[in-house]
Structures are given as structure tokens and as C-alpha cells.
Design an enzyme around this catalytic site. Sequence first.
Site, PDB file in Angstrom:
ATOM      1  N   LYS A 108       6.578 -10.712  11.152  1.00 22.95           N
ATOM      2  CA  LYS A 108       5.486  -9.781  11.374  1.00 22.95           C
ATOM      3  C   LYS A 108       4.622 -10.229  12.546  1.00 22.95           C
ATOM      4  O   LYS A 108       4.563 -11.418  12.839  1.00 22.95           O
ATOM      5  CB  LYS A 108       4.587  -9.735  10.124  1.00 22.95           C
ATOM      6  CG  LYS A 108       5.172  -8.993   8.946  1.00 22.95           C
ATOM      7  CD  LYS A 108       4.182  -8.946   7.799  1.00 22.95           C
ATOM      8  CE  LYS A 108       4.769  -8.234   6.590  1.00 22.95           C
ATOM      9  NZ  LYS A 108       5.025  -6.801   6.805  1.00 22.95           N
ATOM     10  N   ARG A 158      11.850  -4.594  -1.919  1.00 16.19           N
ATOM     11  CA  ARG A 158      12.906  -3.865  -2.640  1.00 16.19           C
ATOM     12  C   ARG A 158      14.045  -4.809  -3.031  1.00 16.19           C
ATOM     13  O   ARG A 158      14.728  -4.579  -4.022  1.00 16.19           O
ATOM     14  CB  ARG A 158      13.408  -2.697  -1.768  1.00 16.19           C
ATOM     15  CG  ARG A 158      14.009  -3.096  -0.465  1.00 16.19           C
ATOM     16  CD  ARG A 158      14.060  -1.954   0.558  1.00 16.19           C
ATOM     17  NE  ARG A 158      12.757  -1.722   1.192  1.00 16.19           N
ATOM     18  CZ  ARG A 158      12.534  -0.786   2.109  1.00 16.19           C
ATOM     19  NH1 ARG A 158      13.509   0.026   2.488  1.00 16.19           N
ATOM     20  NH2 ARG A 158      11.337  -0.649   2.636  1.00 16.19           N
TER      21      ARG A 158
HETATM   22  N1  BES Z   1       4.556  -6.010   2.089  1.00 19.14           N
HETATM   23  C1  BES Z   1       5.008  -5.128   3.086  1.00 19.14           C
HETATM   24  C2  BES Z   1       4.367  -3.756   3.003  1.00 19.14           C
HETATM   25  C3  BES Z   1       2.953  -3.652   3.480  1.00 19.14           C
HETATM   26  C4  BES Z   1       2.656  -3.695   4.831  1.00 19.14           C
HETATM   27  C5  BES Z   1       1.937  -3.459   2.584  1.00 19.14           C
HETATM   28  C6  BES Z   1       1.352  -3.557   5.247  1.00 19.14           C
HETATM   29  C7  BES Z   1       0.637  -3.313   2.991  1.00 19.14           C
HETATM   30  C8  BES Z   1       0.337  -3.360   4.326  1.00 19.14           C
HETATM   31  C9  BES Z   1       6.511  -4.930   2.964  1.00 19.14           C
HETATM   32  O1  BES Z   1       7.221  -6.021   2.531  1.00 19.14           O
HETATM   33  C10 BES Z   1       7.007  -4.610   4.330  1.00 19.14           C
HETATM   34  O2  BES Z   1       6.926  -5.447   5.176  1.00 19.14           O
HETATM   35  N2  BES Z   1       7.519  -3.392   4.505  1.00 19.14           N
HETATM   36  C11 BES Z   1       8.012  -2.971   5.758  1.00 19.14           C
HETATM   37  C12 BES Z   1       9.279  -2.210   5.524  1.00 19.14           C
HETATM   38  C13 BES Z   1      10.023  -1.872   6.788  1.00 19.14           C
HETATM   39  C14 BES Z   1      10.589  -3.124   7.399  1.00 19.14           C
HETATM   40  C15 BES Z   1      11.127  -0.905   6.441  1.00 19.14           C
HETATM   41  C16 BES Z   1       6.947  -2.082   6.403  1.00 19.14           C
HETATM   42  O3  BES Z   1       6.322  -1.306   5.698  1.00 19.14           O
HETATM   43  O4  BES Z   1       6.751  -2.212   7.593  1.00 19.14           O
HETATM   44 MN    MN Z   2       7.782  -7.307   4.154  1.00 14.13          MN
END
Ligand code: BES
Ligand code: MN
Length: 499
Positions: free
Chosen positions: A280, A354
Site C-alpha cells: 500500500k 477474502r
Molecule cells: N483492508 C483493506 C480494505 C480497506 C481499505 C478498508 C481502505 C478501509 C480503507 C483490504 O484488505 C484491501 O486492501 N482491499 C483492496 C482490494 C483490492 C486490492 C481489490 C482495496 O480495497 O483496495
Molecule cells: Mn488489503
Amino acid sequence: MHFSIKSGSPEKQRTACLVAGITESRRLTPAAASIDNASKKFLSNLLRRGDITGKLGQALLLHNVPGITADRVLLIGCGRDRDLNEQQYRTILGNMLNELGRTNAQDAVSYLSELNIRGRDYQWKIRQAVEKTEHLLYEFSEFKSRKKSEPKALRKLTFMVPSRRELPESEAALKTGKAIANGVKLTRDLANRPANVCTPTHLAEQAQELEKKFPAIKTRVLDAAAMKKLGMNSLLSVAQGSHQPAKLITLEYKQGRKNAKPIVLVGKGVTFDTGGISIKPAAAMDEMKFDMCGAASVVGTMAAVAELNLPVHLVGVIPATENMPGGSATKPGDIFTSMSGQTIEVLNTDAEGRLILCDAITYSERFNPDVVIDIATLTGACVIALGKYATGLLSNHNPLAKDLLSAGEDSGDRAWQLPLWDEYHTQIESPFADMANVGGREAGTITAACFLSKFAKKLHWAHLDIAGTAWTTGKDKSATGRPVPLLAQYILDRCKTAG
Ligand code: BES
Ligand code: MN
Ligand code: ZN
């Protein structure tokens, strides 16, 4: 805060502060009218001067009001009484607490429960008042070397009901509100802790603490070796980049009818989500300590249910791990066989929620559940779609979805349903495995739920995406404790209909 319920007329209350509503424009609520009569029109004279008209957000603190036994009277503007809604009621309660906090009053007697909120009874109004008060007074100071300023003066809040007849139900509402507020607080404390403290091991220890506090709860913790035996390779693929050992935590609370099939709650417990190799960006990455809010809400809901001694069979399943990059971390393109036997191509290691949930959902089959509800900070897309007010809801069983939506409305912890149509499934097809773990930019919340649904085919299942609702951002960032109120309400409703 100490709460109590009473009935009786305002002019006779011995208290540091009486609280009564004024509605637009310059209209006295029944409690305000009684104070007015006892004080020989003190309030009406004052209203004529226009310092308070009854608009929402107004407040006026009065000392030495004649003819009454209370030290102070706090008038709160309540807006137009004919169309007061639930949100406005909560705002009014918030204003009251704010104003009381500026006085030195150690106790207060509130008549705001007499406000008319369409379709809501005293029970509802009192429970909401308890929950809202505890929510607003919450502080997280575990890691401050100097605890917050001076302690607050206000210690005791009494809510008034019109007659003795309302007392028993209102007392019950107070208890329910207090138990839910305690569950919310537990959830917030867990979630607010930094990831160097709140590790998967810490979550497991906290679950064991709960068992000590509530003997009706039985806790079990599986380590990586046990999960490997079960074939939870998808879950373990997320953990393999981390030095913190992963845990699968199970909490079981079994009360009520003998052979009742359980409600299973599955909570995402990623104690820190760096994204893994698909790392990230740095901005606000600290907030990924909140990626275990689903897990924390399972713990908080179990605690509330146990405190209320509800006659229900409830199971909590928490897959807990960090998501870290490292020499042994999953690489994009890696393929794993999940506990269900289905294979997954991990195209993005940041779609890890997931990957741990799918194995936990498969694991939940062994409880022969009535319903399975997973709770997860799953997608940034949900924050974009619904913002911070509504939790995303997706389900393969409409009656369950309906029950959850209505529990959300009643508890003030609302969810909004999104579709799970077959068409969306094409987005997560993979040329190499049974499915990919991501489905592109479009409809990210839905494709994440589509992925999960492939592991819930045998179940009545719902998914709550709490990415936007589980914590607030900004300088006062904090976990909110959602969706504990929604889940507790759902379980309360289930207990009622089960007779
Ligand atoms: N924990 C995150 C989701 C999230 C992001 C929650 C920002 C709250 C604020 C999750 O694990 C994630 O990183 N999801 C990705 C999925 C994508 C790679 C398909 C996302 O939402 O960017
Ligand atoms: Mn994630
Ligand atoms: Zn995550």
C-alpha cells in the site's frame, strides 16, 4: 456513567440539573411546562426574550429557577417536534451531554425521553440514550502517559418516564443499552490498540479473557500447524510473510434451546494490512491497524450477548493474521488450494481479507449453522460507494438480508444492500485457477462478496463490509464499535421470534 430510570414531576426532583426540551418555535415540552407552572411562568417570560427559540442545537442553562428543588435547569432546543427523527434525537442527546459537560453538575435528570420520535417507544428512546451517552464519553487513553485533563463532573444520569407503568420495560432497556455499550467499548478498545500490541496472539488472549469473564463462552485457539492440517492454505498464504503467528480463534456461547443451530459470526482479523508484496502507499497506512475491526466486533457482540444472558446459540470465528511483505510472502500469481478444495490465484496480495475469510467460512460449516454472517473491513470501494454512514450488505439469502437491514434501522447502525448477481462473477475468473482474488476496479465491493459467496454455497450467508463504518478518520480517528449495535439487535430480534 451511572444510569437510572424514574417517574415523577420535574419541579420536585432533587438534582444538580434538570433537562427539558423546548421545541420550535418557543414551545414548552410537558416537562418544561411543569417547570414553568411551578416557577410562576419563569420560563415563558424568558422565552419571550428570545434567548432560546427551540431550534435544534440551541441550549440555555438557568440557575436559581424559583419554585423548584433542582439547582439548575438546562433547556435544550429540539427543533420541530412534529417531524423529529431518530438522528435528530441522537443529536439532541449529544447536545445535552455537551452542555452538561460544561457545568459542574454531578448528576442530571433528563426529560428528553418524552420527545416524540415517530414509531419509537420509551424502551427505544432510553436504550439509545444510554448507548449514545457511553459512545460520546468514550476515551482511549491506554497509551497516554498523562491521562486526559480533569475528570468529568457528571457521574449520574436519570431518565424520566411518564408513570410507574413504564418502569419495568425501561429498566430492561437500560440494561440492554448498557450491555451493548459495553460491547461497543470492548470493540473500540481492541481496535484502537496499535498493531505492535494488538497482534493475532493478543486477539486470542483477549478472547480467552472473555471466557474468564463469562463462563458461558468457550474459547478455542488453533495455531498455524492445526490450520495446515485442516487445509486452510488460503488463510495461511496471507500469514506467510509475517513473523507474528496466525491464529484461528473460536468463541462459542451456547444457551437457549437444546439443539438450536447456531448463528455464526466470522470477523476479519487482519491486525495490520500493509498490502503485502502489492504494498500500500504510505499515506494513512497507520489506519490499517483497524483492519481487525470485524474481529473486534465479533468479540464485542459475544460480550454483549453473554452479559444479557440471551437464550441463543452463538459462535464467533476469527481468522487472525498480519499481512506483511517479506522473503516468504505470497507473490502475485501464486496459487493456493483453499480448505474448500477450490483453487485461488492471488493476483493482488492486498486483497487478503477474502483469502482468510473464505477458509473461516468453510470452517464454520462444522457448526451446522443456521446463518453465517461475516464482518470485514474488506474493500476501499465500499468507502467510495457508501461512505461512513452505511455498512455494505451482501447476501445469498434474502430473509437474512431483510432481518439485518431492519436490525440496522432499529439500532441506528444501518446497512445498505448491494446486489450479488451472477454477471459480476465473470470479473473474478482466472485462466490458471478456479478463481482470481481480485476482479478489477469496477464494483470492487460486489466482486469481493462474489468471491466469498463461492465458499458459502451451502450456507445462509450474509457479508457486512464495514470498511467505511468501523472507524473514523482525521485527527480524532477512532474505532466506532460498529456493527456491534446492528448485530446485537439482530440477535435480540432472533431471540424474540424464537419465543
Ligand atoms: N483492508 C483493506 C480494505 C480497506 C481499505 C478498508 C481502505 C478501509 C480503507 C483490504 O484488505 C484491501 O486492501 N482491499 C483492496 C482490494 C483490492 C486490492 C481489490 C482495496 O480495497 O483496495
Ligand atoms: Mn488489503
Ligand atoms: Zn485488509
